[in-house]
Design an enzyme around this catalytic site. Structure first.
Site, PDB file in Angstrom:
ATOM      1  N   LYS A 295     -32.552 -25.047-135.335  1.00  0.00           N
ATOM      2  CA  LYS A 295     -32.770 -25.285-133.912  1.00  0.00           C
ATOM      3  C   LYS A 295     -33.523 -24.142-133.267  1.00  0.00           C
ATOM      4  CE  LYS A 295     -28.734 -28.044-132.568  1.00  0.00           C
ATOM      5  NZ  LYS A 295     -27.322 -27.935-132.167  1.00  0.00           N
TER       6      LYS A 295
ATOM      7  N   LYS B  50     -28.369 -12.736-137.439  1.00  0.00           N
ATOM      8  CA  LYS B  50     -28.698 -12.779-136.007  1.00  0.00           C
ATOM      9  C   LYS B  50     -28.628 -11.399-135.375  1.00  0.00           C
ATOM     10  CE  LYS B  50     -27.472 -17.592-135.158  1.00  0.00           C
ATOM     11  NZ  LYS B  50     -26.581 -18.523-134.484  1.00  0.00           N
TER      12      LYS B  50
ATOM     13  N   LYS C 159     -34.040 -23.121-144.049  1.00  0.00           N
ATOM     14  CA  LYS C 159     -33.288 -24.198-143.398  1.00  0.00           C
ATOM     15  C   LYS C 159     -34.037 -24.706-142.163  1.00  0.00           C
ATOM     16  CE  LYS C 159     -29.938 -23.406-140.350  1.00  0.00           C
ATOM     17  NZ  LYS C 159     -28.672 -23.116-139.652  1.00  0.00           N
TER      18      LYS C 159
HETATM   19  P1  AMP Z   1     -25.457 -26.529-135.192  1.00  0.00           P
HETATM   20  O1  AMP Z   1     -26.672 -27.201-134.691  1.00  0.00           O
HETATM   21  O2  AMP Z   1     -25.739 -25.150-135.709  1.00  0.00           O
HETATM   22  O3  AMP Z   1     -24.317 -26.594-134.250  1.00  0.00           O
HETATM   23  O4  AMP Z   1     -25.015 -27.359-136.477  1.00  0.00           O
HETATM   24  C1  AMP Z   1     -24.317 -28.572-136.405  1.00  0.00           C
HETATM   25  C2  AMP Z   1     -24.116 -29.150-137.781  1.00  0.00           C
HETATM   26  O5  AMP Z   1     -25.360 -29.490-138.398  1.00  0.00           O
HETATM   27  C3  AMP Z   1     -23.402 -28.206-138.760  1.00  0.00           C
HETATM   28  O6  AMP Z   1     -22.525 -28.970-139.561  1.00  0.00           O
HETATM   29  C4  AMP Z   1     -24.536 -27.669-139.598  1.00  0.00           C
HETATM   30  O7  AMP Z   1     -24.120 -27.260-140.881  1.00  0.00           O
HETATM   31  C5  AMP Z   1     -25.450 -28.880-139.682  1.00  0.00           C
HETATM   32  N1  AMP Z   1     -26.849 -28.493-139.921  1.00  0.00           N
HETATM   33  C6  AMP Z   1     -27.623 -27.735-139.098  1.00  0.00           C
HETATM   34  N2  AMP Z   1     -28.846 -27.561-139.629  1.00  0.00           N
HETATM   35  C7  AMP Z   1     -28.856 -28.209-140.821  1.00  0.00           C
HETATM   36  C8  AMP Z   1     -29.842 -28.402-141.845  1.00  0.00           C
HETATM   37  N3  AMP Z   1     -31.064 -27.902-141.755  1.00  0.00           N
HETATM   38  N4  AMP Z   1     -29.489 -29.138-142.929  1.00  0.00           N
HETATM   39  C9  AMP Z   1     -28.242 -29.672-143.039  1.00  0.00           C
HETATM   40  N5  AMP Z   1     -27.280 -29.532-142.110  1.00  0.00           N
HETATM   41  C10 AMP Z   1     -27.565 -28.805-141.005  1.00  0.00           C
END
Ligand code: AMP
Ligand code: TRP
Length: 341
Positions: free
Chosen positions: A205, A118, A202
Site C-alpha cells: 500500500k 519502517k 511485496k
Molecule cells: P494491511 O493492508 O497491511 O492491513 O494488510 C491486510 C492483509 O492483507 C494482511 O493479512 C496482509 O498479510 C495481507 N496482504 C497485504 N499485502 C499483501 C500482498 N502483497 N500479498 C498477500 N497478502 C497481502
C-alpha cells in the site's frame, strides 16, 4: 436432533490506511476470509487504531474506515455470517494491549522485521512508540476473541508468532486457560502477491508506482498496469518464482481470477508468449474490477446501512472482548471494582 457444536473462531483485520485495498489484500487475505465464513465463527475488523501509526488526516481515516468496510462486503464478506466491526469501537483492544505490552520484551518487539524496516527508513526521531508496539496491539486483537485461526498474508507471520509466544507465556504464568494459542492460516500459494514492476518485492500500500494494483483503480488503468508488468528473460510461461518472478506472479493472480490451477494455465499457455498471458489476465482483472466497484458504490451510497452493520458488529464483539478482559485483569491481579459500593 442435531447438536450444535460451537465453531472455532477466526479473527482478522486490515488497516484502513488508504482509500482502496490492493490486489495483494484481496488475494492474500480477503478471498480467504470469504472462504472460511461457512466453517468458522468469523470476526473481521477494520484496524483503525493500527492505521493511526501513519498519522493520517482525521477526515481521511474516518472515510477510509467506511470505504474499507464497503470493500470487505463487495469482496463477499457477508454480515449475516461474519461479525464486522471497527477496532476502536471495542475499547477492550487498547486495554488488553497494555497488559500484553507489560509481558513483551523490549528486544523481542525490536526484532519485528516490519518495525525494523519502517523505523530504519524514518529514523529514531521520526518513529513513534505506536509503531513499536503495533504488533502487541495486533496480539490483543487476536487473543481477545480466543481466535483459533488467523487468516493473513505472509508478511504477518512474524507478528503471529509473537502473538503465540505471548499467549503461551501468559498461560504459563497465569494459567493454561488464560488464552487460546492461535494458528496462522497462511496459504502458501497466494500469501504473497508481488509488485508488478518489482516482482521480488511485496505488492504494498505504501508504494505509489504502477506496481501496485488498487481494487478501486479505474479498470482500464488497471488493465494497463497488468499489460506493462515487468516480466522475465526468456519466453516460456512457467511457474518458477526463483527464475521467473514476474511471470510466476502473473500466473498466481490469473489462477485466482480464473479458478484454474497454475499447472492448467501452464499447459494452456505452452508455446505462447508473455504478451498473450498479460492481455488475457488484463481482461479478466478489468472485468472483475468493474463488477467489484459497482458493488462498492452501492454500499458507499448507503452509509446508514454500513453504520448499522458496524453497530451490530461492535455490540457482538464487545461481549466476547469484555469477558476476556475481565478474566485477564483478574488473573494478573488487578483489583476488581465494586459496582455500587
Ligand atoms: P494491511 O493492508 O497491511 O492491513 O494488510 C491486510 C492483509 O492483507 C494482511 O493479512 C496482509 O498479510 C495481507 N496482504 C497485504 N499485502 C499483501 C500482498 N502483497 N500479498 C498477500 N497478502 C497481502
Ligand atoms: N497488522 C495487520 C496488517 O497490517 C492488520 C491487523 C491488525 C491484523 N490486527 C490484526 C491482522 C489481527 C490479523 C489479525 O496486515
Amino acid at each position: 436432533m442435531t447438536i450444535e457444536t460451537p465453531r472455532p473462531r477466526i479473527l482478522s483485520g486490515m488497516q484502513p490506511s488508504n482509500d482502496s485495498l490492493t490486489l495483494g489484500n484481496y488475494i492474500g487475505a480477503l478471498t480467504q476470509w470469504v472462504a472460511l465464513q461457512d466453517s468458522y465463527d468469523t470476526l473481521y475488523m477494520m484496524a483503525d487504531l493500527h492505521a493511526l501509526t501513519v498519522n493520517p488526516e482525521p477526515e481521511s481515516l474516518r472515510a477510509r474506515t467506511r470505504r474499507t468496510l464497503a470493500q470487505y462486503l463487495a469482496g463477499g464478506v457477508d454480515p449475516k455470517r461474519s461479525t464486522l466491526f471497527v477496532q476502536s469501537h471495542v475499547p477492550q483492544h487498547a486495554e488488553l494491549a497494555w497488559i500484553l505490552s507489560c509481558q513483551t520484551g523490549f528486544g523481542e518487539a525490536g526484532r519485528m522485521t516490519q518495525f525494523k524496516d519502517k523505523s530504519a527508513k524514518q529514523g529514531t526521531e521520526g518513529t513513534t512508540v505506536g509503531l513499536f508496539t503495533y504488533p502487541v496491539l495486533m496480539a490483543a486483537d487476536i487473543l481477545l476473541y480466543n481466535a483459533a485461526l488467523v487468516p493473513v498474508g505472509e508478511d504477518q507471520r512474524q507478528h503471529l508468532e509473537l502473538t503465540r509466544n505471548l499467549a503461551e507465556r501468559m498461560n504459563t504464568r497465569f494459567g493454561q486457560d488464560t488464552f487460546t494459542v492461535p494458528e496462522g492460516h497462511i496459504v502458501k500459494s497466494i500469501a504473497k502477491v508481488y509488485d508488478l514492476q518489482e516482482p521480488t518485492q511485496k505488492m504494498s500500500k505504501s508504494t505509489t508506482g504502477k506496481g501496485t494494483l488498487w481494487l478501486l483503480d479505474e479498470p482500464k488503468a488497471a488493465a494497463k498496469k497488468i499489460k506493462s508488468a515487468v516480466t522475465d528473460a526468456g519466453t516460456e510461461i512457467r511457474y518458477d518464482p526463483a527464475e521467473k518472478p514476474g511471470v510466476s506472479n502473473l500466473l498466481t493472480i490469473y489462477s485466482v481470477f480464473s479458478g484454474k490451477s497454475v499447472a492448467e494455465l501452464e499447459t494452456e499457455y505452452a508455446g505462447k508468449q508473455y504478451g498473450h498471458l498479460k492481455v488475457d489476465l488484463a481482461e479478466v482483472v478489468a472485468e472483475f474490477l468493474t463488477e467489484f466497484q459497482s458493488k462498492v458504490n452501492v454500499y458507499l451510497d448507503d452509509p446508514a446501512q454500513l453504520d448499522a452493520i458496524l453497530a451490530e458488529g461492535a455490540a457482538k464483539a464487545q461481549v466476547i472482548a469484555q469477558e476476556t478482559v475481565e478474566r485477564v485483569y483478574d488473573r494478573v491481579g488487578l483489583l476488581a471494582p465494586r459496582h455500587g459500593a
